[in-house]
Motif scaffolding. Structure first.
Motif, PDB file in Angstrom:
ATOM      1  N   SER A 538       0.815  -1.222   0.000  1.00  0.00           N
ATOM      2  CA  SER A 538       0.000   0.000   0.000  1.00  0.00           C
ATOM      3  C   SER A 538       0.845   1.267   0.000  1.00  0.00           C
ATOM      4  N   GLU A 542       0.196   3.446  -3.384  1.00  0.00           N
ATOM      5  CA  GLU A 542      -0.715   4.582  -3.256  1.00  0.00           C
ATOM      6  C   GLU A 542      -0.421   5.710  -4.241  1.00  0.00           C
ATOM      7  N   GLN A 577      -2.454  -6.669  -4.551  1.00  0.00           N
ATOM      8  CA  GLN A 577      -2.175  -5.574  -3.630  1.00  0.00           C
ATOM      9  C   GLN A 577      -3.163  -4.424  -3.759  1.00  0.00           C
ATOM     10  N   PRO A 579      -6.464  -2.533  -3.374  1.00  0.00           N
ATOM     11  CA  PRO A 579      -7.618  -2.751  -2.488  1.00  0.00           C
ATOM     12  C   PRO A 579      -8.902  -3.025  -3.272  1.00  0.00           C
ATOM     13  N   ALA A 580      -9.851  -3.652  -2.597  1.00  0.00           N
ATOM     14  CA  ALA A 580     -11.118  -4.020  -3.237  1.00  0.00           C
ATOM     15  C   ALA A 580     -11.916  -2.793  -3.640  1.00  0.00           C
ATOM     16  N   ASN A 581     -11.909  -1.745  -2.794  1.00  0.00           N
ATOM     17  CA  ASN A 581     -12.682  -0.546  -3.139  1.00  0.00           C
ATOM     18  C   ASN A 581     -12.100   0.165  -4.355  1.00  0.00           C
ATOM     19  N   SER A 582     -10.786   0.086  -4.542  1.00  0.00           N
ATOM     20  CA  SER A 582     -10.174   0.680  -5.731  1.00  0.00           C
ATOM     21  C   SER A 582     -10.580  -0.089  -6.983  1.00  0.00           C
ATOM     22  N   ASP A 682      -9.959 -12.596  -4.906  1.00  0.00           N
ATOM     23  CA  ASP A 682     -10.009 -11.326  -4.225  1.00  0.00           C
ATOM     24  C   ASP A 682     -11.333 -11.174  -3.479  1.00  0.00           C
TER      25      ASP A 682
END
Length: 810
Positions: A538, A542, A577, A579-582, A682
């Motif tokens: 992360s 990022e 790596q 994230p799920a929301n991304s 995922d």
């Protein structure tokens, strides 16, 4: 070229006349010596050594100097058995079409054809191996021959092995026999190889004669290694024998020999491969050559002894000579790789120490030998063949030796070496094989000032090697990101938000700000760097994701239709790596345009990746979009594949069954996540639960018999209700046992949180036992039904036979 033959040459008129006079003189000498007989031949004329069996007829001193070694090499002459009979040669050429097409009526016809060819070649086998056309036809014949024929032909070459492996044409024949022996060794270990011919006739044609068993493939390979070992150094330098040594090492080790998907792994040269492809459009390749094979237990000690003996007997001069040659260099690299797999190669006096001119055993002292060694290694770094050798050394060496290389030859010279057309590959190999976090950060610090020059002056592979090492060692993320910011000229926050654009197009921010976005072209190396950075954790990921989401969605959509840009989007969706929301935000960007993506060559891959990352609700939105444009999708070659893979027809007919199937697939991924490894599936992008949606439940299809269908159907309903309590649902009855076993551990964890049902685990184990008993009883009932049907058939046949007999007697 005789005196009566005159043709133009590149030597010019004067040079051509001189060449013809020399040829005439040599021809006259040959004719005179032949007419006078062998006793009248000149004492300087070359006489081939006799062909005798037994011990190796030649000896090559590996410790000798260059002049003495060349003189000894003259003792080894290629095999020569005279010209092939024109009739036999014509017959083989007529058989070549059948070998290429292989249009035989049956396997029996093919065996008859092969046996006839071998019978015609009898007593001329060695002669044919040295012929230009015949040797090529023999290779095609070997690929469809049985084990006995391969073994017999291989055993015939043992009497004159050395002279055959250094021959221009017979060396390829020996190599093909060795490759096929590697394939047959596994069958021989299982006892599936016959030591005798298929027929009862022996070679003399007498059925009553006693047949002699041929040596096994194991004995043939070990015998070949024992024969070639005394002349190993000379054969490494021979352009025709070196590839046989490389194949022999791989056969003894059981390592993969040829990988058709990787052209660089081919044993044969490019010219040889192209030559065979031009004359045989569909060459036969065995699958087991591209995979690791089981070998006899005797091969391990034999290979270790061979490598140790050759390493000890090879002189320092010969070892250093092979590092800068393309012929013997490949064999030397294979030897070092096999040695590294079995034992350490970094000790004073080892083969690697000889190749590096004593670098391993060197002490920190400034003497003349160190100066000569430094000059020698620096020359290898910039040499075409030597650089390949050093790339292999970087992979095999220890952390201490790698640090010694970096401190002695790379530190302070990185800028010159990284931009060199040859040595930059050695630098990439050095960065890709960093052994520790400390080394990695030290190298990033040395490269950071020139990252911009590397990216924009056609050397981005050096930067990509460092990024790959950051992923492998899980370190150095922030250092490499800051170095990229500095090299790309991105200083402020707004400028750094364009990081993904600057890398994708490999352009500085100043140039990017003044350029037309629609005319910018993706760079492959830039795309590869971004794909590698998407594996960062992360803190390193990022900055890249913030840069991606700050872009205009319309501009990002154009990436999906570019070969390099689409791979970046696909890497985001497949990265463990991210994230799920991304990922959810990425999926929602393409709502309403999935049909357009599905009809594009590159966009179809994006649509498939989105489908794998989406939940059921989003998948239904995609299918409803496909229904609106189904006609266009059916007319598109890529759209048809998407409709089939997404099961649109099933969704249109029975959407409930489609939902149950998708839920079952998702639950299986979650259940078997521990077995398949981390990151196999995922988390759902929206964090939705896996509970079944409300609605009518479709009955599951069973394959049970008609007698007890009601009772077993009730059992299935009870099992389904129990699985619903534990958030697990059976989707396929054939895999019920596997699911029960896999969820036994899951139920134990569920009981800790659910105190209402304390006996669920016991019930689950009882169900699994009942299912096994029922499956066993089912198998027994099926066997009984088969026996009864056989008995009924036998009764019918007996009655029919009786009727026929009565009719005949009547």
């Amino acid at each position: 070229m005789g005196a009566e033959t005159k043709r133009k040459t590149r030597r010019g008129k004067r040079g051509g006349e001189t060449k013809r006079q020399q040829d005439d003189t040599e021809t006259a000498k040959e004719q005179g010596s032949t007419a006078a007989g062998p006793e009248a031949a000149s004492s300087d004329a070359y006489v081939a050594p006799p062909m005798e069996s037994g011990a190796a007829p030649f000896y090559f001193d590996t410790q000798a100097t260059t002049d003495v070694a060349e003189a000894q090499a003259e003792k080894i002459s290629p095999a020569s058995y005279g010209l092939v009979n024109p009739d036999l040669q014509k017959y083989l050429k007529s058989c070549e079409d059948m070998l290429d097409e292989q249009k035989f009526g049956s396997a029996e016809d093919r065996d008859i054809f092969i046996n006839n060819v071998y019978s015609e070649m009898k007593n001329f086998e060695l002669q044919l191996t040295t012929d230009h056309e015949a040797s090529r036809i023999l290779e095609k014949l070997f690929w469809i021959s049985n084990d006995y024929q391969i073994k017999r032909y291989f055993s015939l070459t043992r009497e004159d092995t050395i002279r055959l492996v250094v021959h221009r044409f017979s060396s390829h024949t020996i190599q093909t026999l060795l490759l096929l022996s590697a394939v047959a060794l596994e069958r021989e270990m299982r006892g599936e190889v016959c030591d005798f011919a298929d027929t009862g006739d022996d070679e003399a044609g007498s059925p009553q004669a006693v047949r002699t068993a041929l040596p096994t493939f194991e004995e043939l390979v070990l015998g070949l290694a024992k024969t070639l070992a005394p002349q190993w150094s000379y054969l490494m330098a021979n352009e025709y024998a070196s590839h046989i040594l490389r194949v022999l090492l791989l056969v003894l080790a059981g390592s993969p020999i040829e990988d058709q998907s990787n052209p660089k792994s081919s044993i044969k040269s490019k010219r040889s491969v192209k030559y065979m492809e031009d004359r045989n459009p569909q060459p036969a390749h065995h699958r087991s050559l591209a995979s690791k094979r089981a070998v006899p237990s005797s091969f391990g000690p034999a290979l270790t002894e061979l490598l140790q003996t050759v390493s000890n007997e090879m002189g320092d001069l010969a070892a250093r000579g092979f590092t800068s040659t393309t012929i013997g260099g490949t064999v030397l690299q294979s030897m070092l790789e096999l040695q590294a797999e079995r034992a350490s190669i970094e000790y004073p006096g080892s083969l690697l120490d000889k190749c590096l001119m004593g670098l391993i055993s060197a002490k920190d002292s400034s003497d003349a030998s160190n100066a000569r060694r430094d000059a020698y290694i620096k020359m290898m770094i910039e040499d075409v063949a030597g650089s390949h050798f050093l790339q292999m050394v970087m992979k095999l060496c220890s952390s201490e030796l790698l640090q010694k290389f970096y401190d002695s030859y790379f530190r302070g010279n990185l800028k010159a070496l990284a931009f060199h057309p040859i040595s930059n590959f050695v630098v990439q190999s050095l960065f890709s094989n960093v052994k520790s976090e400390r080394q990695l950060k030290s190298m990033i610090e040395g490269v950071a000032p020139m990252v911009g020059d590397l990216l924009f002056k056609n050397r981005p592979g050096v930067v990509r090697a460092l990024v790959d090492s950051c992923v492998r060692l899980e370190s150095g993320y922030l250092e490499i990101v800051n170095a990229l910011y500095s090299g790309l000229g991105a200083k402020s926050v707004a400028e750094r938000n364009e990081l993904i654009n600057l890398l994708a197009f490999l352009i500085t921010y100043a140039e990017f700000a003044n350029s037309d976005y629609n005319r910018l072209q993706f760079k492959i190396q830039g795309s590869l760097i971004i794909q590698a950075m998407l594996q960062f954790p992360s803190d390193g990921l990022e900055p890249l994701m913030e840069s991606y989401f700050s872009q205009d969605p319309e501009k990002i959509f154009t990436w999906c239709k570019d070969p390099s840009g689409s791979r970046i989007i696909e890497a985001i969706l497949k990265s463990k790596q991210v994230p799920a929301n991304s990922k959810r935000r990425v999926l929602e960007q393409y709502l309403g345009r999935y049909a357009e993506l599905a009809m594009d060559r590159c966009g179809s891959h994006i649509a498939e990746a989105c489908w794998e990352a989406a939940d059921i609700q989003l998948k239904e939105k995609i299918l409803r979009e496909f229904i609106k444009r189904e006609t266009q999708l059916q007319d598109n070659q890529f759209g048809r594949f998407m409709l089939r893979n997404f099961r649109l027809e099933q969704y249109k007919r029975k959407s409930s069954e489609w939902r149950e199937r998708e839920r079952g697939l998702e639950k299986k991924k979650l259940m078997f996540k521990d077995f398949l490894g981390p990151g196999s599936s995922d988390t759902k992008p929206n964090g939705a639960s896996a509970q079944p949606a409300a609605g009518p439940k479709t009955p599951q299809h069973t394959t049970f018999g008609s007698k007890a269908s009601k009772a077993k159907a009730s059992d299935v309903d009870e099992i389904d209700s129990l699985f619903q309590k534990s958030n697990v649902q059976l989707t396929d009855n054939d895999q019920a046992d596997k699911i029960n076993q896999a969820t036994a551990g899951k139920v134990a964890e569920a009981n800790k949180h659910d105190k209402k049902d304390k006996s669920l685990e016991a019930v689950m184990s009882a169900i699994s036992g009942a299912k096994r008993k029922k499956s066993k009883s089912k198998d027994k009932s099926q066997e009984e039904d088969k026996e009864q049907s056989k008995a009924k058939k036998s009764k019918k046949t007996k009655e029919e036979e009786r009727k026929k007999r009565r009719a005949f007697t009547g």
